[in-house]
Design a protein around this motif. Structure first.
Motif, PDB file in Angstrom:
ATOM      1  N   ALA A  35       1.029  -0.699  -0.065  1.00 63.27           N
ATOM      2  CA  ALA A  35      -0.067   0.003   0.072  1.00 63.27           C
ATOM      3  C   ALA A  35       0.520   1.307  -0.095  1.00 63.27           C
ATOM      4  O   ALA A  35       2.182   1.233   0.075  1.00 63.27           O
ATOM      5  CB  ALA A  35      -1.349   0.123   1.161  1.00 63.27           C
ATOM      6  N   THR A  36       0.457   2.338  -0.073  1.00 59.69           N
ATOM      7  CA  THR A  36       0.828   3.803  -0.196  1.00 59.69           C
ATOM      8  C   THR A  36       0.577   4.666   0.873  1.00 59.69           C
ATOM      9  O   THR A  36      -0.633   4.125   1.417  1.00 59.69           O
ATOM     10  CB  THR A  36       1.102   4.578  -1.393  1.00 59.69           C
ATOM     11  N   GLY A  37       0.994   5.749   0.802  1.00 57.05           N
ATOM     12  CA  GLY A  37       0.566   6.462   1.552  1.00 57.05           C
ATOM     13  C   GLY A  37       0.694   6.635   2.563  1.00 57.05           C
ATOM     14  O   GLY A  37       2.229   6.047   2.393  1.00 57.05           O
ATOM     15  N   SER A  38       0.306   7.487   3.889  1.00 59.04           N
ATOM     16  CA  SER A  38       1.436   7.751   5.021  1.00 59.04           C
ATOM     17  C   SER A  38       1.662   6.656   6.106  1.00 59.04           C
ATOM     18  O   SER A  38       2.559   6.419   6.340  1.00 59.04           O
ATOM     19  CB  SER A  38       0.239   9.191   6.225  1.00 59.04           C
ATOM     20  N   THR A  39       0.599   5.827   5.678  1.00 54.43           N
ATOM     21  CA  THR A  39       0.876   4.878   7.343  1.00 54.43           C
ATOM     22  C   THR A  39       1.838   3.336   7.200  1.00 54.43           C
ATOM     23  O   THR A  39       2.072   3.197   7.841  1.00 54.43           O
ATOM     24  CB  THR A  39      -1.526   4.102   7.326  1.00 54.43           C
ATOM     25  N   LEU A  66      -1.874  -1.909  -4.682  1.00 52.83           N
ATOM     26  CA  LEU A  66      -2.890  -1.645  -4.837  1.00 52.83           C
ATOM     27  C   LEU A  66      -3.850  -0.910  -5.473  1.00 52.83           C
ATOM     28  O   LEU A  66      -4.866  -1.586  -6.191  1.00 52.83           O
ATOM     29  CB  LEU A  66      -3.430  -1.322  -3.144  1.00 52.83           C
ATOM     30  N   ASP A  67      -2.867   0.235  -5.381  1.00 51.45           N
ATOM     31  CA  ASP A  67      -3.505   1.027  -6.287  1.00 51.45           C
ATOM     32  C   ASP A  67      -2.516   1.942  -7.302  1.00 51.45           C
ATOM     33  O   ASP A  67      -1.861   2.618  -7.173  1.00 51.45           O
ATOM     34  CB  ASP A  67      -4.209   1.531  -6.151  1.00 51.45           C
ATOM     35  N   GLY A 132      -3.913   0.057   5.076  1.00 53.80           N
ATOM     36  CA  GLY A 132      -4.023   1.178   5.861  1.00 53.80           C
ATOM     37  C   GLY A 132      -5.870   1.461   5.011  1.00 53.80           C
ATOM     38  O   GLY A 132      -6.487   0.687   4.306  1.00 53.80           O
ATOM     39  N   ILE A 133      -6.517   1.901   5.583  1.00 50.98           N
ATOM     40  CA  ILE A 133      -8.210   2.627   6.104  1.00 50.98           C
ATOM     41  C   ILE A 133      -7.975   3.536   5.249  1.00 50.98           C
ATOM     42  O   ILE A 133      -7.738   4.532   6.181  1.00 50.98           O
ATOM     43  CB  ILE A 133      -8.709   1.841   7.580  1.00 50.98           C
ATOM     44  N   HIS A 138     -12.323   3.590   3.166  1.00 51.30           N
ATOM     45  CA  HIS A 138     -12.352   2.778   1.527  1.00 51.30           C
ATOM     46  C   HIS A 138     -10.525   1.826   1.668  1.00 51.30           C
ATOM     47  O   HIS A 138     -10.290   2.180   3.450  1.00 51.30           O
ATOM     48  CB  HIS A 138     -12.173   3.339   0.819  1.00 51.30           C
ATOM     49  N   GLY A 140      -8.173   0.386  -0.685  1.00 50.60           N
ATOM     50  CA  GLY A 140      -7.571   0.202  -1.702  1.00 50.60           C
ATOM     51  C   GLY A 140      -8.048   1.966  -1.651  1.00 50.60           C
ATOM     52  O   GLY A 140      -8.605   2.653  -1.150  1.00 50.60           O
ATOM     53  N   ARG A 167      -2.845  16.792   0.620  1.00 57.16           N
ATOM     54  CA  ARG A 167      -1.309  17.016   0.939  1.00 57.16           C
ATOM     55  C   ARG A 167      -0.053  17.431   0.330  1.00 57.16           C
ATOM     56  O   ARG A 167       0.561  17.816   0.992  1.00 57.16           O
ATOM     57  CB  ARG A 167      -1.392  16.475   2.536  1.00 57.16           C
ATOM     58  N   LYS A 202      -7.887   8.734  12.454  1.00 60.69           N
ATOM     59  CA  LYS A 202      -8.678   7.130  11.762  1.00 60.69           C
ATOM     60  C   LYS A 202      -9.980   6.627  12.779  1.00 60.69           C
ATOM     61  O   LYS A 202      -9.732   5.635  12.807  1.00 60.69           O
ATOM     62  CB  LYS A 202      -7.671   6.377  11.569  1.00 60.69           C
TER      63      LYS A 202
END
Ligand code: F6R
Length: 241
Positions: A35-39, A66-67, A132-133, A138, A140, A167, A202
């Protein structure tokens, strides 16, 4: 479902990192869902440090992400291709040919979705999927209302998802409006799932996930149909639990 409570983001990242390293050491050619993002950044950092210090090797490992945003080329600094190279792939001995991310710049995006599903099948499925969520539940980029039967597909990003992700961009207008994501059914086929949840932002999503109904209006609730899910959450995310 198993819940691991941790004090903070750093501890959550270490817990998840240890689980992943163990898996890779016992099965070096596994397929990891990323997964990507901050988590997951802290987890990736753990894997990098462990690779440098203890030499865990990723040479045989395969990965599927995932995406990816639609319309961003792999070189774009906001693409998830770029994120993965910067945050993980460039710092470990993974074979880039064995890393897979949907191509959001494909000419035929429908065909790209079919190709990606086929690819996951050819890899023998995902052994361990990191998730992550979103604040709206959501997983993904499967936004509320996505059928649980969905496969890799093109999605219109929810406005609150675009705002949350702005961000990383110069402005909200720059955030793509569409993405390709593995579907909920594709995610549920992973043999094992690690869901990471950090921070007060979250906490309501985690409460809904833990105590709410299973409903397509809250995509993460589909994970309750899965037999092997571990949630690793920190104290702030666990505020209501
Ligand atoms: C990213 C992904 C998303 C994120 C979610 C949380 O590949 O699939 O579902 O996991 O949006 O994002 P962060 O971690 O930035 O809060």
């Amino acid at each position: 479902m198993k819940l691991i409570r941790t004090e903070n983001y750093a501890e959550m990242s270490v817990e998840a990192g240890k689980i992943i390293v163990d898996k890779i050491r016992s099965n070096p050619s596994l397929t990891l869902g990323l997964a990507t993002g901050s988590t997951p950044k802290g987890v990736y950092n753990y894997l990098i440090q462990d690779h440098k210090a203890d030499g865990t090797s990723y040479q045989q490992m395969k990965s599927v992400n995932l995406d990816e945003y639609i319309g961003l080329k792999a070189q774009d600094t906001n693409s998830y291709h770029y994120f993965m190279r910067q945050n993980l792939f460039n710092h470990i001995d993974i074979n880039e040919n064995q890393t897979h991310i949907p191509n959001g710049a494909a000419d035929d995006l429908e065909q790209e979705c079919v190709r990606y599903e086929q690819l996951i099948k050819e890899l023998g499925g995902v052994d361990l999927q990191l998730l992550g969520i979103g604040q709206n539940g959501h997983i993904g980029f499967n936004e509320p209302g996505t059928p649980f039967s969905s496969r890799t597909h093109i999605v219109t990003l929810a406005e609150n998802t675009r705002i949350a992700n702005s961000r990383f961009f110069n402005s909200l207008e720059e955030v793509p409006t569409h993405a390709i994501t593995m579907g909920i059914a594709s995610i549920l086929e992973s043999k094992e799932i690690l869901l990471l949840v950090s921070g007060e932002k979250k906490s309501e999503a985690l409460l809904k996930f833990m105590n709410g109904d299973i409903s397509e209006e809250f995509p993460a609730s589909a994970l309750k149909h899965h037999q092997n899910v571990t949630v690793i959450a920190d104290r702030d995310a666990l505020k209501y639990i």
